[in-house]
Design a protein around this motif. Structure first.
Motif, PDB file in Angstrom:
ATOM      1  N   PRO A   1       0.835  -1.206   0.000  1.00  0.00           N
ATOM      2  CA  PRO A   1       0.000   0.000   0.000  1.00  0.00           C
ATOM      3  C   PRO A   1       0.874   1.262   0.000  1.00  0.00           C
ATOM      4  CG  PRO A   1       0.068  -0.955   2.198  1.00  0.00           C
ATOM      5  CD  PRO A   1       0.779  -1.925   1.292  1.00  0.00           C
ATOM      6  N   TYR A   2       0.472   2.234  -0.787  1.00  0.00           N
ATOM      7  CA  TYR A   2       1.289   3.411  -1.002  1.00  0.00           C
ATOM      8  C   TYR A   2       1.301   4.328   0.226  1.00  0.00           C
ATOM      9  CZ  TYR A   2       0.928   1.999  -5.899  1.00  0.00           C
ATOM     10  OH  TYR A   2       0.982   1.286  -7.064  1.00  0.00           O
ATOM     11  N   PRO A   3       2.463   4.912   0.529  1.00  0.00           N
ATOM     12  CA  PRO A   3       2.497   5.931   1.584  1.00  0.00           C
ATOM     13  C   PRO A   3       1.597   7.106   1.219  1.00  0.00           C
ATOM     14  CG  PRO A   3       4.728   5.235   0.948  1.00  0.00           C
ATOM     15  CD  PRO A   3       3.786   4.646  -0.059  1.00  0.00           C
ATOM     16  N   ASP A   4       1.020   7.736   2.217  1.00  0.00           N
ATOM     17  CA  ASP A   4       0.086   8.829   1.971  1.00  0.00           C
ATOM     18  C   ASP A   4       0.728   9.998   1.239  1.00  0.00           C
ATOM     19  OD1 ASP A   4      -1.940   7.429   3.201  1.00  0.00           O
ATOM     20  OD2 ASP A   4      -1.665   8.397   5.151  1.00  0.00           O
ATOM     21  N   ASP A   5       2.046  10.197   1.434  1.00  0.00           N
ATOM     22  CA  ASP A   5       2.695  11.366   0.839  1.00  0.00           C
ATOM     23  C   ASP A   5       3.311  11.081  -0.526  1.00  0.00           C
ATOM     24  OD1 ASP A   5       4.738   9.733   1.729  1.00  0.00           O
ATOM     25  OD2 ASP A   5       5.868  11.327   2.724  1.00  0.00           O
ATOM     26  N   LEU A   6       3.136   9.863  -1.053  1.00  0.00           N
ATOM     27  CA  LEU A   6       3.747   9.511  -2.332  1.00  0.00           C
ATOM     28  C   LEU A   6       2.885   9.993  -3.498  1.00  0.00           C
ATOM     29  CD1 LEU A   6       6.046   7.957  -3.800  1.00  0.00           C
ATOM     30  CD2 LEU A   6       4.523   5.971  -3.811  1.00  0.00           C
ATOM     31  N   VAL A   7       3.523  10.676  -4.465  1.00  0.00           N
ATOM     32  CA  VAL A   7       2.853  11.097  -5.692  1.00  0.00           C
ATOM     33  C   VAL A   7       3.450  10.303  -6.855  1.00  0.00           C
ATOM     34  CG1 VAL A   7       2.469  12.971  -7.337  1.00  0.00           C
ATOM     35  CG2 VAL A   7       2.318  13.416  -4.879  1.00  0.00           C
ATOM     36  N   ILE A   8       2.613   9.548  -7.533  1.00  0.00           N
ATOM     37  CA  ILE A   8       3.030   8.858  -8.748  1.00  0.00           C
ATOM     38  C   ILE A   8       2.657   9.750  -9.929  1.00  0.00           C
ATOM     39  CG2 ILE A   8       2.737   6.829 -10.206  1.00  0.00           C
ATOM     40  CD1 ILE A   8       2.056   5.256  -7.656  1.00  0.00           C
ATOM     41  N   ALA A   9       3.667  10.189 -10.669  1.00  0.00           N
ATOM     42  CA  ALA A   9       3.464  11.050 -11.829  1.00  0.00           C
ATOM     43  C   ALA A   9       3.454  10.170 -13.072  1.00  0.00           C
ATOM     44  CB  ALA A   9       4.567  12.105 -11.906  1.00  0.00           C
ATOM     45  N   ALA A  10       2.275   9.845 -13.559  1.00  0.00           N
ATOM     46  CA  ALA A  10       2.121   8.962 -14.721  1.00  0.00           C
ATOM     47  C   ALA A  10       2.007   9.799 -15.995  1.00  0.00           C
ATOM     48  CB  ALA A  10       0.899   8.078 -14.542  1.00  0.00           C
ATOM     49  N   LYS A  11       2.047   9.123 -17.134  1.00  0.00           N
ATOM     50  CA  LYS A  11       1.908   9.802 -18.422  1.00  0.00           C
ATOM     51  C   LYS A  11       1.072   8.934 -19.368  1.00  0.00           C
ATOM     52  CE  LYS A  11       6.686  11.526 -18.286  1.00  0.00           C
ATOM     53  NZ  LYS A  11       7.289  10.380 -17.562  1.00  0.00           N
ATOM     54  N   GLY A  12       0.359   9.614 -20.262  1.00  0.00           N
ATOM     55  CA  GLY A  12      -0.377   8.946 -21.316  1.00  0.00           C
ATOM     56  C   GLY A  12      -0.410   9.835 -22.543  1.00  0.00           C
ATOM     57  N   GLY A  13      -0.697   9.231 -23.685  1.00  0.00           N
ATOM     58  CA  GLY A  13      -0.770   9.990 -24.922  1.00  0.00           C
ATOM     59  C   GLY A  13       0.229   9.555 -25.967  1.00  0.00           C
ATOM     60  N   VAL A  14       1.060   8.558 -25.625  1.00  0.00           N
ATOM     61  CA  VAL A  14       2.018   7.994 -26.578  1.00  0.00           C
ATOM     62  C   VAL A  14       1.845   6.484 -26.584  1.00  0.00           C
ATOM     63  CG1 VAL A  14       4.458   7.537 -27.018  1.00  0.00           C
ATOM     64  CG2 VAL A  14       3.719   9.843 -26.417  1.00  0.00           C
ATOM     65  N   VAL A  15       1.740   5.903 -27.764  1.00  0.00           N
ATOM     66  CA  VAL A  15       1.569   4.455 -27.905  1.00  0.00           C
ATOM     67  C   VAL A  15       2.841   3.867 -28.492  1.00  0.00           C
ATOM     68  CG1 VAL A  15       0.259   2.612 -29.018  1.00  0.00           C
ATOM     69  CG2 VAL A  15      -0.915   4.676 -28.199  1.00  0.00           C
ATOM     70  N   ARG A  16       3.417   2.882 -27.805  1.00  0.00           N
ATOM     71  CA  ARG A  16       4.623   2.199 -28.269  1.00  0.00           C
ATOM     72  C   ARG A  16       4.246   0.874 -28.912  1.00  0.00           C
ATOM     73  NH1 ARG A  16       9.234   3.523 -25.407  1.00  0.00           N
ATOM     74  NH2 ARG A  16      10.304   2.145 -26.836  1.00  0.00           N
TER      75      ARG A  16
END
Length: 283
Positions: free
Chosen positions: A75-90
């Protein structure tokens, strides 16, 4: 003295030196890289050492980096921010295309929730603006996802100053991710906009993709020797000194290199050293 945190979106405080996950995958960001337990160990060590910003993308693997994050950190720590990305297809290790149609962005975001197994993505970045789709439609799709609680903040990747200004007129933006490092400062106008609008600037290739060589490397090396540091640590320390908006997320698949990168926060550059580094010839 440098400030160690940044208020992402004006609210969530993240440590400015984070971790990128592209190097947890294979060459060309395709397939696995070695034993997946090594990648999980890097992710766990980063969080143990106080990292609260982890940068990833759906096309790292593809999908593999996001899955590794879930395996290592849930389970993720409360202060963790995962910065994801979308819009490119490989489609291979050397083939990719931009996809910014609203329906596809919604599909990518939903997949980006499933792989890391989270209900909300802390920062969802449009990996590239699609020139075939109006910006208002692309950002509108992300805004709808934010209003639905699927994402918390919206970011942009690889954009010019004019595009940032246009985007700010359409919706609330929390971050920009452009190439920026000691030897490549073409995005200085974008950085200035980020400072003016309190946006985080996540510089990609913060270590110049290993290209700290030649005459510039000699100057960096002299400063590194004074501090008992590596050239990479000086390059990261320069970013942290250069602007409070800069939040570098260097990537690595090595525990030793991770610790080396994170120790860059201990380097305190003098005004004379900053002036010397600022004067290096850039591309």
């Amino acid at each position: 003295m440098t400030v160690e945190t940044f208020p992402l979106g004006g609210r969530r405080s993240v440590r400015r030196l984070g971790l990128g996950t592209a190097q947890l995958t294979g060459p060309g960001y395709w397939g696995p890289r070695g034993d997946p337990s090594d990648a999980r160990a890097v992710l766990r060590r980063a969080v143990e050492r106080g990292v609260t910003l982890i940068d990833t993308a759906d096309n790292y693997g593809p999908g593999l980096a996001e899955e590794l994050i879930a395996e290592a950190l849930r389970p993720y720590p409360d202060d963790l921010v995962i910065a994801a990305k979308g819009g490119v297809v490989r489609t291979s290790d050397s083939a990719w295309h931009i996809e910014g149609r609203p329906e596809r962005l919604r599909e990518m975001c939903e997949a980006g929730l499933r792989r890391p197994r989270t209900e909300t993505i802390g920062l969802y970045q449009l990996h590239r603006l699609d020139p075939e789709v109006p910006m208002a439609e692309q950002l509108g799709a992300l805004d709808e996802l934010r209003q639905a609680g699927k994402i918390e903040h919206i970011g942009l990747d690889s954009v010019g100053a004019g595009q940032v200004e246009q985007a700010l007129g359409l919706t609330t933006i929390a971050s920009v991710q452009n190439r920026f490092n000691l030897l490549d400062r073409e995005s200085q106008a974008v950085l200035a906009l980020c400072e003016a609008h309190s946006l985080a600037f996540l510089p990609w290739f913060p270590l110049a993709n290993g290209a700290l060589t030649g005459d510039a490397a000699a100057a960096i090396g002299r400063i590194a020797d004074r501090h008992g540091a590596t050239r990479g640590q000086i390059a990261l320390a320069w970013l942290l000194h250069r602007s409070p908006a800069l939040c570098p997320t260097p990537g690595t698949g090595s525990l030793r290199h991770l610790d080396e990168n994170l120790d860059a926060v201990r380097v305190r550059l003098s005004e004379e050293e900053l002036t010397e580094l600022e004067g290096l010839e850039t591309s």
